[in-house]
Design an enzyme around this catalytic site. Structure first.
Site, mmCIF file in Angstrom:
data_model
loop_
_atom_site.group_PDB
_atom_site.id
_atom_site.type_symbol
_atom_site.label_atom_id
_atom_site.label_comp_id
_atom_site.label_asym_id
_atom_site.label_seq_id
_atom_site.Cartn_x
_atom_site.Cartn_y
_atom_site.Cartn_z
ATOM 1 C CG ASP A 100 -1.812 1.123 1.132
ATOM 2 O OD1 ASP A 100 -2.781 1.017 0.531
ATOM 3 O OD2 ASP A 100 -1.695 1.955 2.012
ATOM 4 C CG HIS A 286 -5.819 -2.832 0.007
ATOM 5 N ND1 HIS A 286 -4.906 -2.629 -1.054
ATOM 6 C CD2 HIS A 286 -5.327 -2.406 1.130
ATOM 7 C CE1 HIS A 286 -4.344 -1.535 -0.484
ATOM 8 N NE2 HIS A 286 -4.406 -1.283 0.561
#
Length: 307
Positions: A100, A286
């Site tokens: 991320d 994610h």
């Protein structure tokens, strides 16, 4: 061999790091809203394989200092933290791995200080070229005014929403992330979850909430508030390539994939000419190092072994 928690003086900060193992240095950089804890399933297998693994709480997160000025969270500060951390650990170089927001820090460390980076790996967020217009202008043009990164810009707004109930924030963001549109608040872009996904436990939510009691969300949100500043600061590297050996890992169900063109993976060698591999994990969302730690660890060990 157990995890060692300690504090180091790094680039003007007191930085909390978690360390395990001996051997070549591997830095694991978490994203938003995470901490060193994102790598909890990855640290020991890498250490057992013969690596010195260090996972910091990055600037503004968890047990690391959170400077009050927004400008102190630029990409140059974040790369500076990585450089200073390598030196504070007494090492000459490292393999830098990021997920991320940690991925852009890893990619930029490899871009700006290739002399210190034996290899670089990014999870979720791919390397990208600096755009022709300021970042937030491009974001607004491509995703509209309700995109979450724009919602995060106004100091105090998203901070108050996410700090109001830390347990709820982590339960909804990590367990129910659904959309990048945050017109009615960031949590409105998530789903309420009655039952957490198999890779996330109530104890994990408790741990994240405990870690965020110290600094809250303002420091992490300040990373987003430097997006245009980062665009300005990196003008000298317009068109520059990331030259160290590289690995990219993505999840087939990661909402972040929707931010990029369908053929973005095919375009990666134009930015990272020494790309050694791409791991595309089907049905993975994610939170890649937490959802699929075994596959991530195996891919990293293969990559590390080839350096």
């Amino acid at each position: 061999m157990s995890l060692v928690h300690r504090e180091l003086s790094v680039n003007g900060l007191t930085m909390h790091v978690v360390e395990q193992g001996e051997g070549p240095l591997v830095l694991l950089l978490h994203g938003f809203p995470d901490s060193w804890y994102a790598w909890r399933h990855v640290i020991q297998p890498l250490a057992d394989a013969g690596y010195r693994v260090v996972a910091p709480d990055q600037r503004g997160y968890g047990g690391t200092d959170a400077p009050p000025d927004i400008a102190d969270y630029s990409i140059l500060h974040l790369v500076g933290d990585v450089v200073a951390l390598i030196h504070a650990l007494g090492e000459e170089n490292a393999v830098v791995v990021g997920h991320d927001w940690g991925a852009p820090v890893a990619w930029h460390t490899a871009l700006l200080r290739p002399d210190l980076v034996r290899g670089v790996a990014g999870l979720s967020v791919p390397p990208t070229q600096r755009g022709g217009v300021p970042t937030l202008t491009s974001v607004r043009e491509h995703f509209g005014p309700d995109f979450y990164q724009l919602y995060f810009q106004e100091p105090g707004i998203a901070d108050a929403e996410l700090n109001a109930d830390l347990h709820t924030s982590f339960r909804r963001v990590m367990g129910g992330l659904a959309s990048p549109i945050a017109g009615n608040g960031f949590l409105a872009s998530t789903r309420e979850v009655d039952e957490l996904p198999s890779w996330l436990t109530e104890d994990d939510i408790d741990e994240y909430a405990r870690q965020y009691k110290r600094n809250g969300f303002t420091g992490p949100l300040n990373w987003y508030r430097n997006m245009d500043r980062n665009w300005s600061l990196t003008a000298a590297w317009q068109g520059a390539l990331i030259t160290p050996p590289a690995l990219y890992i993505t999840g087939g169900a990661d909402v972040v994939r929707t931010f990029y063109p369908p053929d973005f993976i095919d375009q990666l060698p134009q930015i990272v000419p020494n790309l050694r591999g791409v791991l595309d994990l089907p049905d993975c969302g994610h939170w890649i190092p937490e959802e699929r730690p075994t596959e991530v660890t195996d891919a990293l060990l293969t990559f590390l072994g080839d350096l």
